[in-house]
Design an enzyme around this catalytic site. Structure first.
Site, short mmCIF file in Angstrom:
data_model
loop_
_atom_site.label_atom_id
_atom_site.label_comp_id
_atom_site.label_asym_id
_atom_site.label_seq_id
_atom_site.Cartn_x
_atom_site.Cartn_y
_atom_site.Cartn_z
N ASP A 55 67.59 23.82 -46.45
CA ASP A 55 68.40 24.75 -45.70
C ASP A 55 67.71 26.11 -45.83
O ASP A 55 66.86 26.32 -46.70
CB ASP A 55 69.85 24.79 -46.20
CG ASP A 55 70.79 25.40 -45.15
OD1 ASP A 55 70.31 26.10 -44.23
OD2 ASP A 55 72.02 25.19 -45.25
C1 NOJ Z 1 72.02 27.83 -42.65
C2 NOJ Z 1 72.97 26.72 -42.31
O1 NOJ Z 1 73.57 26.24 -43.49
C3 NOJ Z 1 72.29 25.57 -41.58
O2 NOJ Z 1 73.26 24.64 -41.18
C4 NOJ Z 1 71.51 26.08 -40.41
O3 NOJ Z 1 70.90 25.03 -39.71
C5 NOJ Z 1 70.48 27.09 -40.90
N1 NOJ Z 1 71.16 28.19 -41.58
C6 NOJ Z 1 69.64 27.67 -39.78
O4 NOJ Z 1 70.40 28.52 -39.00
#
Ligand code: NOJ
Length: 765
Positions: A254
């Site tokens: 993530d």
């Molecule tokens: C953080 C989020 O938890 C995730 O779901 C997302 O894909 C990424 N940011 C990118 O925006």
């Protein structure tokens, strides 16, 4: 299994040819190119892997999210995960996944950061439950599988996320010293502490479906898991995901969820997002534990180059498998304009955006979106034949959720006025338009030359006598639209509807004896007015996407007969729910944020059933404008022999194939006993034998099938029970075992409306 071994991809099954191409590709890379392949860079998309022009590799564009391609113009906003889960409709789940996949591809995104099975819905308060599907692993598992197959059949890579234990937002990331470097941590992220059985039977379950559906990539979660960060947790990534489930694709972090270099690489992480330049900390603002550090680590022998090769093989195999090396659309330059996460000013590497700008990728998806959300609407109450509406001549509309959004195309928590059709954060979408309920009702009511009055200020409604507002007499129907916001990065503070919604209902219902309440919500709301005699109907519409108004009008006027069923439980009181998130600490130790999943398997209906708590509307509940009956249950063992221990077959994506074999067929007859056409969802729940270890929930969903019937029509509906469905995870043998003794199979229209029962005792010869 305690594991620190890295599990290499082997190119099983359908991925064999693509795997060979990926091997050839890796063989041509320099070590710096290898570092580039596993490390994101600021660029036009939310995540970017740079191109290697000399090999004809255009790079990878990764885009959010689970209900729309978010950073894009002229793209559709679909119904949210919780909404489509409410359809319990396998075909619609697939169609949505496919249509979304088409839009990602047409915008040049190779990878869709979708769908979501974590959070699963342990806590009613979790801020991102709506991005996922249901507070049940079986329903979520089916939804994952259908969505992933949809995305990937359209040619885009799916990314099930967030793996694993991401059940709350509070302290999902560490707290850093604002004056220190990026590694200067004050308190580490929350640790989700989950025992092995709960892990397998609840949280891992839907991700197993995702692997089985051949998902290309997995996104590991922000928080810690049993003490170690999820993105460097070898037990989770190498052990559970790559070995036990046989995952052949790649694990990306993530965004900012990577907290080490070598340990993460050895722990099973294959791609660092959003990455940046290495070495970490030496280049402020663009630091990455990967990047140049990967080159150093290989050159100085800390990391074996074969591990880096495996990371890239894992990344490139699905790319070739999905044919992304052939005529893939270029990234739409408008994505770069809209990308606030890595605006052009932050780019270090070169991105050549020669594609056509602002391509309209919506196709005819509006029609599907309208249908999806209508079919997903859950009719919770319908008395005095309030619905469907019968050409009312005098309609009053109440609530700040009914009208036009006045503050922008991407919803935010602060938007008081306007229809709420998607939640906030990376899982949202940019509306090209939104049909509000008010607009759609006005259009429809013209057919009846009706009077349509509307009052959109909740404070005004709650603090006035509504009889002073409307003319000339009590309306035929009072439609109250309520909303409930939820977003990434924050857990919900309460489970009631927002903006004095309860007072709004009370005020209207005091004077209108046909008060029909519609909620646009992230999910669980307690509804203290549910039994109010003047509240004649309640519809839970969740987050419907861009056709919100049209979808609800279709249901209100009976063009669509509602067939949605709750993917969670609505309790009588907020305090009835189990497993609240950990929201504050009384100590300030670095590692003190802990969340003990002590409730084990007892989340949502599993808990309410185990503790025999009466609820307002149970899991699986949903009414229709017609009525249905179920009869003639029949259960037949189809596997010749069902020994307790599954045959040890070679691991395939999804794990031991023996777990996915059908061992029982169950059928029931379902009849439409009313006088209009409609669809319902018979659900099968399994009660395990007494010999199953303690803590087994009283019943668990293990089958469902949506069926559409004409009045008087009867049809046989079948459920295939797989070995996993009748097994529990045995922590001693580390296997799924079928317990000895008698199982009770109950089929009905909700988890508490069970009509037919069959008892089975698997026979082993
Ligand atoms: C953080 C989020 O938890 C995730 O779901 C997302 O894909 C990424 N940011 C990118 O925006």
């Amino acid at each position: 299994m305690l594991t620190y071994d890295t599990a290499n991809a082997t190119g099983t099954g359908e991925w064999k040819e693509a795997y060979a191409k990926a091997q050839e590709f890796v063989a041509k890379l320099t070590i710096d190119e290898k570092a580039d392949m596993v490390t994101g860079q600021p660029g036009p998309c939310v995540g970017n892997i740079v191109a290697i022009p000399r090999l004809g590799f255009p790079g990878l564009c990764l885009q959010d999210g689970p209900l729309a391609i978010r950073v894009a113009d002229y793209a559709s906003v679909f119904a949210a995960g919780v909404t489509v889960a409410s359809t319990w409709d396998r075909d619609l789940l697939y169609e949505r996944g496919y249509a979304m996949g088409q839009e990602f591809k047409a915008k040049g995104a190779h990878v869709a950061l979708s769908p979501v099975a974590g959070p699963l819905g342990r806590s009613a308060y979790a801020g991102r439950n709506w991005e996922g599907f249901a507070a049940d692993p079986y329903l979520t598992g089916v939804a994952m599988e259908k969505t992933i197959r949809g995305h990937q059949d359209a040619g885009v890579q799916a990314t099930p996320k967030h793996f694993i234990g991401n059940e709350q937002e509070t302290q999902r990331n560490p707290t850093y010293n604002p004056n220190g470097t990026l590694t200067d941590v004050i308190q580490e992220a929350l640790s989700s502490n989950i025992d092995d059985r709960t892990m397998h039977e609840l949280y891992l379950w839907p991700f197993a479906n995702a692997v089985r559906a051949q998902a290309a990539s997995f996104m590991c979660a922000y928080q810690r898991l049993n003490g170690s960060y999820a993105c460097e947790n070898s037990k989770a990534l190498n052990g559970l995901l790559k070995e036990e489930l046989g995952f052949q694709g790649y694990v990306m972090s993530d965004w900012g969820g990577t907290h080490s270099g070598v340990s993460s690489i050895e722990g099973g992480l294959d791609m660092n997002m959003p990455g940046g330049l290495g070495a970490y900390g030496k280049t402020p603002g663009v630091g990455s534990f990967f990047g140049k550090n990967v080159t150093y680590a290989v050159n100085n022998g800390t990391v074996d180059e074969s591990r880096v090769d495996d990371m890239i093989i894992r990344i490139m195999t699905p790319y070739y498998w999905l044919g992304q090396d052939e005529d893939y659309p270029e990234v739409d330059p408008s994505s770069a304009d809209l990308n606030t996460f890595s605006p052009r000013s932050t780019w270090i590497r070169e991105f050549n955006l020669t594609g056509e700008r602002s391509r309209d990728v919506r196709g005819d998806h509006a029609e599907l979106i309208r249908k999806l959300a209508a079919e997903a609407t859950v009719l919770l109450k319908n008395e005095k034949q309030a619905l469907p509406l019968k050409a009312p001549k005098n309609i009053a509309i109440f609530g700040n959720d009914a009208g036009e959004n006045t503050m922008g195309a991407v919803n935010e928590a602060t938007f008081e006025f306007g229809n709420l059709a998607a939640g906030g954060g990376s899982g949202t979408g940019r509306f090209t338009y939104l049909v509000s309920p008010l607009e759609a009702i006005k259009t429809r009511a013209k057919e009846d030359d009706a009077l349509v009055q509307y009052f959109l200020n909740n404070t005004q409604i709650a603090t006035n006598n509504v009889t002073d507002l409307w003319v000339p007499a009590t309306p035929d129907a009072c439609l109250v639209f309520l909303k409930t916001w939820a977003e990434e990065g924050a857990d919900r503070e309460h489970l009631t509807v927002d903006y004095n919604g309860n007072e709004v209902v009370e005020s209207v219902a005091k004077s209108c004896n046909n008060t029909i309440v519609i909620t646009h919500s992230s999910g669980i709301n307690v509804l203290p007015w549910a039994n109010h005699p003047n509240v004649t109907a309640i519809l839970a519409a969740h987050y419907p996407g861009q056709e919100a108004g049209n979808s609800i009008v279709d249901v209100l006027y009976g063009d669509v007969n509602p067939a949605g069923h709750l993917p969670y439980t609505i309790a009588k009181n907020a305090t009835d729910y189990n497993a609240p998130p950990t929201t504050e600490l009384s100590t300030d130790g670095t590692h003190d944020w802990q969340s003990w999943f002590d409730e084990k398997l007892e989340i949502d209906y599993r808990y309410f059933d185990a503790k025999n708590i009466s609820v307002q509307y149970e899991f699986g509940f949903g009414l229709s404008y017609t009525t249905f009956s179920i009869s003639d249950i029949n259960a037949e063992q189809v596997a010749e022999s069902i020994p307790s221990i599954p045959e040890d077959q070679p691991i395939q994506p999804g794990g031991n194939p023996a777990l996915w074999e059908t061992i029982y067929n169950v059928t029931v007859a379902v009849t439409n006993s009313g006088d209009v056409k409609g669809a319902t969802v018979p659900q099968l729940y399994v009660t395990f034998p007494d010999s199953t270890p303690e803590g087994t929930p009283p019943k668990q969903l293990r089958g469902f099938e949506k069926v559409s019937l004409a009045p008087g029509e009867s049809r046989t509906v079948g459920f295939e029970l797989m070995r996993r469905d009748l097994s529990y995870w045995d922590i001693v043998s580390q296997k799924w075992l079928v317990p000895e003794g008698e199982f009770v199979l109950s089929v009905g229209f909700s988890s508490r409306d069970l009509k037919e029962v069959a008892k089975i005792t698997p026979v082993s010869v």
